[in-house]
Design an enzyme around this catalytic site. Structure first.
Site, PDB file in Angstrom:
ATOM      1  N   TYR A  49       0.741  -1.420   0.054  1.00 12.06           N
ATOM      2  CA  TYR A  49       0.055   0.086  -0.104  1.00 12.06           C
ATOM      3  C   TYR A  49       0.818   1.252   0.003  1.00 12.06           C
ATOM      4  O   TYR A  49       1.632   1.664   0.860  1.00 12.06           O
ATOM      5  CB  TYR A  49      -0.984  -0.120   1.277  1.00 12.06           C
ATOM      6  CG  TYR A  49      -2.196  -1.267   1.181  1.00 12.06           C
ATOM      7  CD1 TYR A  49      -2.123  -1.827  -0.004  1.00 12.06           C
ATOM      8  CD2 TYR A  49      -2.764  -1.412   2.286  1.00 12.06           C
ATOM      9  CE1 TYR A  49      -3.153  -2.983  -0.070  1.00 12.06           C
ATOM     10  CE2 TYR A  49      -3.923  -2.515   2.265  1.00 12.06           C
ATOM     11  CZ  TYR A  49      -4.028  -3.030   0.959  1.00 12.06           C
ATOM     12  OH  TYR A  49      -4.875  -4.209   1.007  1.00 12.06           O
ATOM     13  N   LYS A 214     -22.473   6.526  -6.047  1.00 12.97           N
ATOM     14  CA  LYS A 214     -22.014   7.673  -6.432  1.00 12.97           C
ATOM     15  C   LYS A 214     -21.360   7.876  -7.956  1.00 12.97           C
ATOM     16  O   LYS A 214     -21.341   8.795  -8.463  1.00 12.97           O
ATOM     17  CB  LYS A 214     -20.631   8.053  -5.558  1.00 12.97           C
ATOM     18  CG  LYS A 214     -19.549   6.989  -5.937  1.00 12.97           C
ATOM     19  CD  LYS A 214     -18.725   7.049  -4.613  1.00 12.97           C
ATOM     20  CE  LYS A 214     -17.866   8.415  -4.281  1.00 12.97           C
ATOM     21  NZ  LYS A 214     -17.207   8.276  -3.096  1.00 12.97           N
ATOM     22  N   GLN A 289     -17.340   9.625   5.763  1.00 16.58           N
ATOM     23  CA  GLN A 289     -17.822   8.359   5.241  1.00 16.58           C
ATOM     24  C   GLN A 289     -17.743   7.243   6.394  1.00 16.58           C
ATOM     25  O   GLN A 289     -18.657   6.288   6.322  1.00 16.58           O
ATOM     26  CB  GLN A 289     -16.956   7.893   3.888  1.00 16.58           C
ATOM     27  CG  GLN A 289     -17.041   8.732   2.997  1.00 16.58           C
ATOM     28  CD  GLN A 289     -15.923   8.472   1.643  1.00 16.58           C
ATOM     29  OE1 GLN A 289     -14.972   7.870   1.801  1.00 16.58           O
ATOM     30  NE2 GLN A 289     -16.400   9.136   0.672  1.00 16.58           N
TER      31      GLN A 289
HETATM   32  P1  NDP Z   1     -14.858  -0.158  -0.248  1.00 16.23           P
HETATM   33  O1  NDP Z   1     -15.291  -1.146  -1.467  1.00 16.23           O
HETATM   34  O2  NDP Z   1     -15.838   0.001   0.748  1.00 16.23           O
HETATM   35  O3  NDP Z   1     -14.421   1.611  -1.040  1.00 16.23           O
HETATM   36  C1  NDP Z   1     -14.092   2.310  -0.195  1.00 16.23           C
HETATM   37  C2  NDP Z   1     -14.052   3.622  -1.018  1.00 16.23           C
HETATM   38  O4  NDP Z   1     -15.351   3.776  -1.417  1.00 16.23           O
HETATM   39  C3  NDP Z   1     -13.870   4.842  -0.258  1.00 16.23           C
HETATM   40  O5  NDP Z   1     -12.234   4.950  -0.144  1.00 16.23           O
HETATM   41  C4  NDP Z   1     -14.578   5.784  -0.773  1.00 16.23           C
HETATM   42  O6  NDP Z   1     -13.651   6.339  -1.897  1.00 16.23           O
HETATM   43  C5  NDP Z   1     -15.872   5.214  -1.099  1.00 16.23           C
HETATM   44  N1  NDP Z   1     -16.666   5.317   0.136  1.00 16.23           N
HETATM   45  C6  NDP Z   1     -16.550   4.759   1.096  1.00 16.23           C
HETATM   46  N2  NDP Z   1     -17.693   4.987   2.027  1.00 16.23           N
HETATM   47  C7  NDP Z   1     -18.521   5.852   1.295  1.00 16.23           C
HETATM   48  C8  NDP Z   1     -19.631   6.598   1.690  1.00 16.23           C
HETATM   49  N3  NDP Z   1     -20.387   6.322   2.569  1.00 16.23           N
HETATM   50  N4  NDP Z   1     -20.173   7.465   0.512  1.00 16.23           N
HETATM   51  C9  NDP Z   1     -19.385   7.573  -0.573  1.00 16.23           C
HETATM   52  N5  NDP Z   1     -18.319   6.865  -0.933  1.00 16.23           N
HETATM   53  C10 NDP Z   1     -17.835   6.060  -0.117  1.00 16.23           C
HETATM   54  O7  NDP Z   1     -13.460  -0.746  -0.009  1.00 16.23           O
HETATM   55  P2  NDP Z   1     -12.046  -0.722  -0.211  1.00 16.23           P
HETATM   56  O8  NDP Z   1     -12.072  -1.127  -1.530  1.00 16.23           O
HETATM   57  O9  NDP Z   1     -11.429   0.416   0.104  1.00 16.23           O
HETATM   58  O10 NDP Z   1     -11.637  -2.005   0.744  1.00 16.23           O
HETATM   59  C11 NDP Z   1     -11.476  -1.961   2.125  1.00 16.23           C
HETATM   60  C12 NDP Z   1     -10.149  -2.506   2.715  1.00 16.23           C
HETATM   61  O11 NDP Z   1      -9.922  -3.894   2.370  1.00 16.23           O
HETATM   62  C13 NDP Z   1      -8.794  -1.813   2.019  1.00 16.23           C
HETATM   63  O12 NDP Z   1      -8.528  -0.446   2.568  1.00 16.23           O
HETATM   64  C14 NDP Z   1      -7.774  -2.551   2.441  1.00 16.23           C
HETATM   65  O13 NDP Z   1      -7.384  -2.685   3.757  1.00 16.23           O
HETATM   66  C15 NDP Z   1      -8.610  -4.097   1.932  1.00 16.23           C
HETATM   67  N6  NDP Z   1      -8.312  -4.548   0.687  1.00 16.23           N
HETATM   68  C16 NDP Z   1      -7.730  -5.819   0.509  1.00 16.23           C
HETATM   69  C17 NDP Z   1      -7.441  -6.274  -0.882  1.00 16.23           C
HETATM   70  C18 NDP Z   1      -6.496  -7.551  -0.711  1.00 16.23           C
HETATM   71  O14 NDP Z   1      -6.302  -7.895  -1.886  1.00 16.23           O
HETATM   72  N7  NDP Z   1      -6.371  -8.246   0.196  1.00 16.23           N
HETATM   73  C19 NDP Z   1      -7.704  -5.661  -1.948  1.00 16.23           C
HETATM   74  C20 NDP Z   1      -8.544  -4.475  -1.672  1.00 16.23           C
HETATM   75  C21 NDP Z   1      -8.736  -3.754  -0.533  1.00 16.23           C
HETATM   76  P3  NDP Z   1     -13.802   8.030  -2.645  1.00 16.23           P
HETATM   77  O15 NDP Z   1     -14.360   8.647  -1.510  1.00 16.23           O
HETATM   78  O16 NDP Z   1     -12.403   8.200  -2.952  1.00 16.23           O
HETATM   79  O17 NDP Z   1     -14.735   7.547  -3.787  1.00 16.23           O
END
Ligand code: NDP
Length: 325
Positions: A49, A214, A289
């Site tokens: 990351y 969104k 969020q």
């Molecule tokens: P999500 O699918 O929940 O996406 C999160 C993103 O969605 C935020 O960064 C934001 O992006 C947007 N968001 C979140 N909440 C809201 C809301 N209430 N309203 C509007 N937009 C919102 O989760 P992630 O993809 O971030 O995955 C979560 C965690 O899982 C990661 O942080 C990581 O630790 C882990 N992970 C592990 C992986 C693996 O291969 N093992 C791969 C990917 C993730 P924005 O505001 O920029 O639009």
């Protein structure tokens, strides 16, 4: 977490895309603080990351907060490296597993990682080397539980068999993607292993924000899909599959509205309903969020069997096991 003794909060918080990259330290701090204040006890990270910066930022913030160590868990994941060149600076060899662990401990400013995961299965390293390396770290007190991410059932079974053969500790948890659009691995493939005690720490419950609605009216300027390194994600919205997803999201938004829930909370609560999931790992680029998403824990009663069935009807993608021949 699975049959281990580790208790993870139902909702947790991870650093992917955001920490050390998309957001500055003050926003990262506000997100981390909002998550902790809401009861989150698990923060997820990985060497890859932001090339290690995700861990550095999280470590700095955790040290500054000085919350009692017993009140939170932190993970790291090893496989892609932190950008250091060379064939031994990535993968899951004993050398890289150990060296990446030492770097993660330093960056996160902790004496042990609560969970350490192989971010992917390394086709170039034999399974016994991985299992022994993880067990060495556990014996040294540097890692408490080890796990995997995006391993298939066969790979997990192989790790479990090696561990049993040598009386070692097998993986306690797997970290797969799981959301309304990505279901088969969790709901079908891993089910038998989960029934025997494998934990699941699932990622991208909002499909990178798609399930917030969104993206239904274009790509907002301050959203992940507009962020430079992730513009290729926009391709996911193109084509038949992308259009189908956007159409599902519109219908889900109407249903959420009808039952008085914001769509992100409906999508998170839907994940929380799954009995084998140990924790739903959320991500956020704004503290607001986090505050909003954490409310999903109180929304489960709104997802009655009738509402869950209406969600199934909208999605039409419930995974079905192939017939036995
Ligand atoms: P999500 O699918 O929940 O996406 C999160 C993103 O969605 C935020 O960064 C934001 O992006 C947007 N968001 C979140 N909440 C809201 C809301 N209430 N309203 C509007 N937009 C919102 O989760 P992630 O993809 O971030 O995955 C979560 C965690 O899982 C990661 O942080 C990581 O630790 C882990 N992970 C592990 C992986 C693996 O291969 N093992 C791969 C990917 C993730 P924005 O505001 O920029 O639009």
């Amino acid at each position: 977490m699975g049959r281990s003794g580790l208790q993870l909060s139902a909702l947790s918080f991870g650093a992917w895309v955001t920490f050390g990259h998309q957001v500055d330290d003050s926003v990262a701090d506000a997100c981390l603080g909002a998550a902790y204040d809401a009861g989150v006890n698990f923060f997820d990270n990985a060497e890859v990351y932001a090339h290690g910066q995700g861990e550095i930022v999280m470590g700095r913030l955790l040290a500054r907060h000085n919350w009692p160590r017993e009140t939170w868990c932190v993970s790291s994941k090893v496989f892609w490296g932190d950008g250091t060149p060379g064939p031994n600076a990535r993968g899951c060899s004993r050398k890289h597993i150990v060296e990446a662990c030492h770097k993660a401990l330093k960056r996160l400013q902790v004496e042990h990682l609560d969970i350490y995961m192989c971010h992917r299965c390394d086709p170039h390293t034999p399974m016994d080397e991985v299992v022994f390396a993880m067990n060495d770290l556990i014996r040294q007190g540097k890692v408490l539980y080890w796990g995997t991410s995006e391993w298939n059932a066969q790979q997990l079974q192989e790790a479990e068999t090696v561990a049993r053969d040598y009386r070692l500790i097998g993986p306690s948890a797997e970290q797969p993607e799981y959301n309304m659009f990505r279901r088969a691995r969790v709901e079908l493939e891993l089910k038998p292993l989960c029934e025997k005690g494998l934990g699941l720490t699932i990622w991208s419950p909002l499909a990178s924000g798609l399930l917030t609605g969104k993206y239904n009216a274009g790509v907002p300027a301050d959203s992940r899909l507009n962020f430079e390194n992730y513009k290729n994600f926009q391709n996911r919205l193109a084509g038949d599959e992308g259009q189908w997803k956007l159409s599902c999201v519109s219908q889900l938004a109407r249903l959420a509205d009808e039952i008085g829930l914001p769509l992100p909370r409906l999508a998170l609560a839907w994940c929380l309903l799954h009995p084998h999931i140990s924790t739903v790992m959320t991500g956020a680029s704004k503290a607001s969020q986090v505050v909003e998403n954490m409310k999903a824990i109180d929304d489960l009663t709104k997802l009655t069997p009738a509402i869950v069935q209406r969600i199934e009807n909208i999605l039409g993608n419930k995974p079905v096991a192939p017939p036995l021949v």
